[in-house]
Scaffold this motif. Structure first.
Motif, PDB file in Angstrom:
ATOM      1  N   ASN A   1       6.930  -5.390  11.062  1.00 42.28           N
ATOM      2  CA  ASN A   1       5.485  -5.278  10.775  1.00 42.28           C
ATOM      3  C   ASN A   1       5.214  -5.305   9.276  1.00 42.28           C
ATOM      4  O   ASN A   1       4.245  -5.919   8.827  1.00 42.28           O
ATOM      5  N   ASN A   2       6.066  -4.636   8.487  1.00 39.79           N
ATOM      6  CA  ASN A   2       5.917  -4.662   7.024  1.00 39.79           C
ATOM      7  C   ASN A   2       5.986  -6.103   6.515  1.00 39.79           C
ATOM      8  O   ASN A   2       5.178  -6.534   5.692  1.00 39.79           O
ATOM      9  N   ILE A   3       6.980  -6.845   7.012  1.00 39.44           N
ATOM     10  CA  ILE A   3       7.178  -8.231   6.549  1.00 39.44           C
ATOM     11  C   ILE A   3       5.957  -9.071   6.924  1.00 39.44           C
ATOM     12  O   ILE A   3       5.383  -9.778   6.087  1.00 39.44           O
ATOM     13  N   LEU A   4       5.543  -8.962   8.179  1.00 41.43           N
ATOM     14  CA  LEU A   4       4.395  -9.778   8.633  1.00 41.43           C
ATOM     15  C   LEU A   4       3.148  -9.446   7.822  1.00 41.43           C
ATOM     16  O   LEU A   4       2.406 -10.332   7.408  1.00 41.43           O
ATOM     17  N   SER A   5       2.924  -8.158   7.568  1.00 41.60           N
ATOM     18  CA  SER A   5       1.699  -7.765   6.856  1.00 41.60           C
ATOM     19  C   SER A   5       1.683  -8.338   5.443  1.00 41.60           C
ATOM     20  O   SER A   5       0.638  -8.700   4.923  1.00 41.60           O
ATOM     21  N   CYS A   6       2.853  -8.454   4.827  1.00 40.13           N
ATOM     22  CA  CYS A   6       2.892  -8.970   3.446  1.00 40.13           C
ATOM     23  C   CYS A   6       2.709 -10.480   3.388  1.00 40.13           C
ATOM     24  O   CYS A   6       2.322 -10.997   2.345  1.00 40.13           O
ATOM     25  N   PHE A   7       2.997 -11.168   4.484  1.00 39.89           N
ATOM     26  CA  PHE A   7       2.836 -12.633   4.463  1.00 39.89           C
ATOM     27  C   PHE A   7       1.509 -13.085   5.054  1.00 39.89           C
ATOM     28  O   PHE A   7       1.196 -14.263   5.041  1.00 39.89           O
ATOM     29  N   GLU A   8       0.758 -12.122   5.568  1.00 38.79           N
ATOM     30  CA  GLU A   8      -0.588 -12.482   6.045  1.00 38.79           C
ATOM     31  C   GLU A   8      -1.467 -12.736   4.839  1.00 38.79           C
ATOM     32  O   GLU A   8      -1.455 -11.956   3.883  1.00 38.79           O
ATOM     33  N   LYS A   9      -2.259 -13.798   4.904  1.00 34.72           N
ATOM     34  CA  LYS A   9      -3.129 -14.107   3.765  1.00 34.72           C
ATOM     35  C   LYS A   9      -4.141 -12.956   3.599  1.00 34.72           C
ATOM     36  O   LYS A   9      -4.743 -12.517   4.556  1.00 34.72           O
ATOM     37  N   ASP A  10      -4.264 -12.453   2.397  1.00 36.24           N
ATOM     38  CA  ASP A  10      -5.208 -11.380   2.069  1.00 36.24           C
ATOM     39  C   ASP A  10      -4.937 -10.085   2.847  1.00 36.24           C
ATOM     40  O   ASP A  10      -5.792  -9.207   2.905  1.00 36.24           O
ATOM     41  N   GLY A  11      -3.770 -10.004   3.469  1.00 37.20           N
ATOM     42  CA  GLY A  11      -3.480  -8.784   4.243  1.00 37.20           C
ATOM     43  C   GLY A  11      -3.017  -7.657   3.342  1.00 37.20           C
ATOM     44  O   GLY A  11      -2.655  -7.867   2.181  1.00 37.20           O
ATOM     45  N   ILE A  12      -3.040  -6.439   3.868  1.00 33.30           N
ATOM     46  CA  ILE A  12      -2.506  -5.295   3.119  1.00 33.30           C
ATOM     47  C   ILE A  12      -0.998  -5.292   3.324  1.00 33.30           C
ATOM     48  O   ILE A  12      -0.519  -5.496   4.435  1.00 33.30           O
ATOM     49  N   CYS A  13      -0.266  -5.084   2.254  1.00 33.75           N
ATOM     50  CA  CYS A  13       1.185  -5.043   2.362  1.00 33.75           C
ATOM     51  C   CYS A  13       1.554  -3.621   2.800  1.00 33.75           C
ATOM     52  O   CYS A  13       1.520  -2.689   1.998  1.00 33.75           O
ATOM     53  N   ASP A  14       1.886  -3.480   4.085  1.00 33.00           N
ATOM     54  CA  ASP A  14       2.117  -2.139   4.627  1.00 33.00           C
ATOM     55  C   ASP A  14       3.332  -1.474   3.980  1.00 33.00           C
ATOM     56  O   ASP A  14       4.352  -2.110   3.764  1.00 33.00           O
ATOM     57  N   ASN A  15       3.216  -0.193   3.716  1.00 41.57           N
ATOM     58  CA  ASN A  15       4.328   0.618   3.207  1.00 41.57           C
ATOM     59  C   ASN A  15       4.921   0.086   1.908  1.00 41.57           C
ATOM     60  O   ASN A  15       6.136   0.099   1.703  1.00 41.57           O
ATOM     61  N   GLU A  16       4.026  -0.420   1.040  1.00 42.82           N
ATOM     62  CA  GLU A  16       4.492  -0.962  -0.233  1.00 42.82           C
ATOM     63  C   GLU A  16       4.828   0.171  -1.215  1.00 42.82           C
ATOM     64  O   GLU A  16       4.189   1.226  -1.221  1.00 42.82           O
ATOM     65  N   LEU A  17       5.847  -0.078  -2.033  1.00 37.78           N
ATOM     66  CA  LEU A  17       6.227   0.850  -3.105  1.00 37.78           C
ATOM     67  C   LEU A  17       5.902   0.168  -4.421  1.00 37.78           C
ATOM     68  O   LEU A  17       6.249  -0.992  -4.601  1.00 37.78           O
ATOM     69  N   CYS A  18       5.244   0.847  -5.329  1.00 35.98           N
ATOM     70  CA  CYS A  18       4.998   0.179  -6.608  1.00 35.98           C
ATOM     71  C   CYS A  18       4.666   1.163  -7.703  1.00 35.98           C
ATOM     72  O   CYS A  18       4.614   2.373  -7.508  1.00 35.98           O
ATOM     73  N   TYR A  19       4.423   0.632  -8.892  1.00 34.47           N
ATOM     74  CA  TYR A  19       4.201   1.440 -10.080  1.00 34.47           C
ATOM     75  C   TYR A  19       2.788   1.321 -10.603  1.00 34.47           C
ATOM     76  O   TYR A  19       2.516   1.679 -11.717  1.00 34.47           O
ATOM     77  N   ARG A  20       1.883   0.783  -9.789  1.00 32.36           N
ATOM     78  CA  ARG A  20       0.546   0.514 -10.304  1.00 32.36           C
ATOM     79  C   ARG A  20      -0.091   1.770 -10.913  1.00 32.36           C
ATOM     80  O   ARG A  20      -0.718   1.722 -11.950  1.00 32.36           O
ATOM     81  N   CYS A  21       0.125   2.901 -10.271  1.00 32.27           N
ATOM     82  CA  CYS A  21      -0.485   4.134 -10.770  1.00 32.27           C
ATOM     83  C   CYS A  21       0.505   4.930 -11.615  1.00 32.27           C
ATOM     84  O   CYS A  21       0.269   6.089 -11.927  1.00 32.27           O
ATOM     85  N   GLY A  22       1.646   4.339 -11.923  1.00 34.01           N
ATOM     86  CA  GLY A  22       2.639   5.051 -12.725  1.00 34.01           C
ATOM     87  C   GLY A  22       3.505   5.964 -11.882  1.00 34.01           C
ATOM     88  O   GLY A  22       4.460   6.545 -12.352  1.00 34.01           O
ATOM     89  N   SER A  23       3.186   6.108 -10.625  1.00 35.83           N
ATOM     90  CA  SER A  23       3.987   6.959  -9.742  1.00 35.83           C
ATOM     91  C   SER A  23       4.089   6.295  -8.377  1.00 35.83           C
ATOM     92  O   SER A  23       3.077   5.991  -7.763  1.00 35.83           O
ATOM     93  N   ILE A  24       5.293   6.084  -7.945  1.00 33.87           N
ATOM     94  CA  ILE A  24       5.511   5.372  -6.683  1.00 33.87           C
ATOM     95  C   ILE A  24       4.806   6.082  -5.533  1.00 33.87           C
ATOM     96  O   ILE A  24       4.071   5.492  -4.766  1.00 33.87           O
ATOM     97  N   GLU A  25       5.019   7.392  -5.452  1.00 37.45           N
ATOM     98  CA  GLU A  25       4.460   8.150  -4.339  1.00 37.45           C
ATOM     99  C   GLU A  25       2.932   8.146  -4.379  1.00 37.45           C
ATOM    100  O   GLU A  25       2.268   7.923  -3.376  1.00 37.45           O
TER     101      GLU A  25
END
Ligand code: NAI
Length: 345
Positions: free
Chosen positions: A310-334
């Protein structure tokens, strides 16, 4: 069709991933090798890579995958300390499986504890050789003992419930104590001083690395039992071994080991183990080592495969939300994961 290079494939991974993936148009390239700088090449032509806890996903590997056009790193684990999430930001999305069966790990922690303190591992070997002596098998009751739980997230809290079922007194430490949980939070030093059993359920971070050290062991009760089903790096193994040799530590139950990456998950029974520290630990009568097996239930494997697909499918859907994504956008992954309603970039 989404092509996924599936690194470090084990026979127990395939059935559940094939079941969920095939229905949904995912084509796997199953690879027995682990992902590292030498093997990143094998992901050429793939849209995503699927990795596990001992794959190396550092900056160099991420840059290489990015050059090959890989758009997604899908961890089929909860822990992500092996991925340089910061280096991936802006290049490749990273997703993980935040929860698949916290019961699998919490129940296993209790299984290790009971096996260890009731000497079941010793008794099993004895009776197989028709040795029915009970000498040396004396254990102790869990009822009335104090267990210190470090990390009261999904797994830690289930472990607490299980311990309460045994009539244990529970104290806990967490950087972010759960509000209105009825859990008695104490400082780390107080937890070390009061616990008969200490169980680790926090993630491995720069802050938690070697939280079980020479200094912290000195603060513990004589005969303390330490359980680690979280990450090996939480324990300074040399300090643990010294504590065991000094009879300070009564028993250690280890499903993870800080140098496990080159050892665990493979059959090395025909070889001489080069890791003296691990060999010495395994030789101790009051140490149980298992090879990162706490997650391994049918229920967990099915949940891991379903969520990852489901995570993979959500990330390849056009304009979809990437489920359970980890990132640094806010400076903190959590923090980012909690606030996000959209893709991270
Ligand atoms: P979680 O994210 O639900 O809980 C982690 C808890 O640790 C949170 O409450 C968090 O506030 C706390 N924490 C963070 N930093 C801390 C610090 N410096 N000191 C004390 N507490 C801190 O995670 P979950 O699902 O409960 O998993 C816990 C760990 O178990 C994972 O990080 C993973 O490393 C390990 N694990 C091991 C498995 C195995 O097969 N042996 C399988 C799955 C997870």
């Amino acid at each position: 069709m989404i092509k996924v290079a599936f690194y470090d494939t084990k026979p127990y991974d395939k059935p559940s991933f094939e079941k969920y993936g095939k229905q949904k148009g995912i084509e796997y390239k199953f690879l027995e090798t682990r992902l590292n700088e030498d093997t990143a090449d094998l992901a050429r032509g793939c849209d995503a890579v699927c990795v596990f806890v001992n794959d190396t996903v550092n900056q160099a590997v991420i840059n290489r995958l990015y050059d090959y056009g890989v758009k997604l790193i899908a961890l089929r684990s909860a822990g992500y300390n092996n991925v340089d999430v910061k280096a991936a930001f802006g290049k490749i999305h990273v997703v993980h499986v935040p929860a698949y069966s916290p019961y699998s790990v919490a129940e296993y922690a209790m299984a290790l504890l009971l096996t260890s303190i009731r000497r079941i591992h010793k008794a099993y070997n004895r009776t197989r050789e028709f040795n029915f002596s009970l000498n040396g098998l004396t254990g102790f009751d869990l009822h009335g003992k104090t267990v210190g739980v470090i990390g009261t997230g999904k797994i830690g809290r289930i472990f607490i419930q299980i311990c309460r079922g045994f009539g244990m007194h529970v104290i806990a430490y967490d950087l972010f104590p759960a509000k209105n949980s009825g859990i008695e939070y104490v400082s780390l030093d107080e937890l070390f001083a009061r616990s008969d059993v200490i169980s680790l359920h926090c993630p491995l971070t720069e802050e938690t690395r070697h939280m079980i050290s020479k200094e912290s062991i000195e603060k513990m009760k004589d005969g303390v039992v330490i359980i680690n089903t979280s990450r090996g790096g939480l324990i300074d193994t040399e300090a643990l071994l010294s504590g065991i040799k000094a009879r300070k530590i009564g028993a250690a139950c280890l499903d993870v080991y800080e140098e496990e990456a080159d050892i665990f998950f493979e059959d090395r029974s025909g070889h001489i183990l080069n890791d003296d520290l691990l060999s010495r630990l395994i030789s101790m009568p009051n140490v149980i080592v298992t090879a990162h097996q706490a997650f391994l239930t049918k229920d967990a494997l099915n949940n891991i495969a379903e969520t990852t697909v489901n995570n993979i499918l959500s990330c390849f859907e056009k304009d979809g939300i990437c489920d359970n994504e980890l990132c640094y956008r806010c400076g903190s992954i959590e923090q980012c994961r909690k606030d996000r309603k959209d893709r991270c970039f």
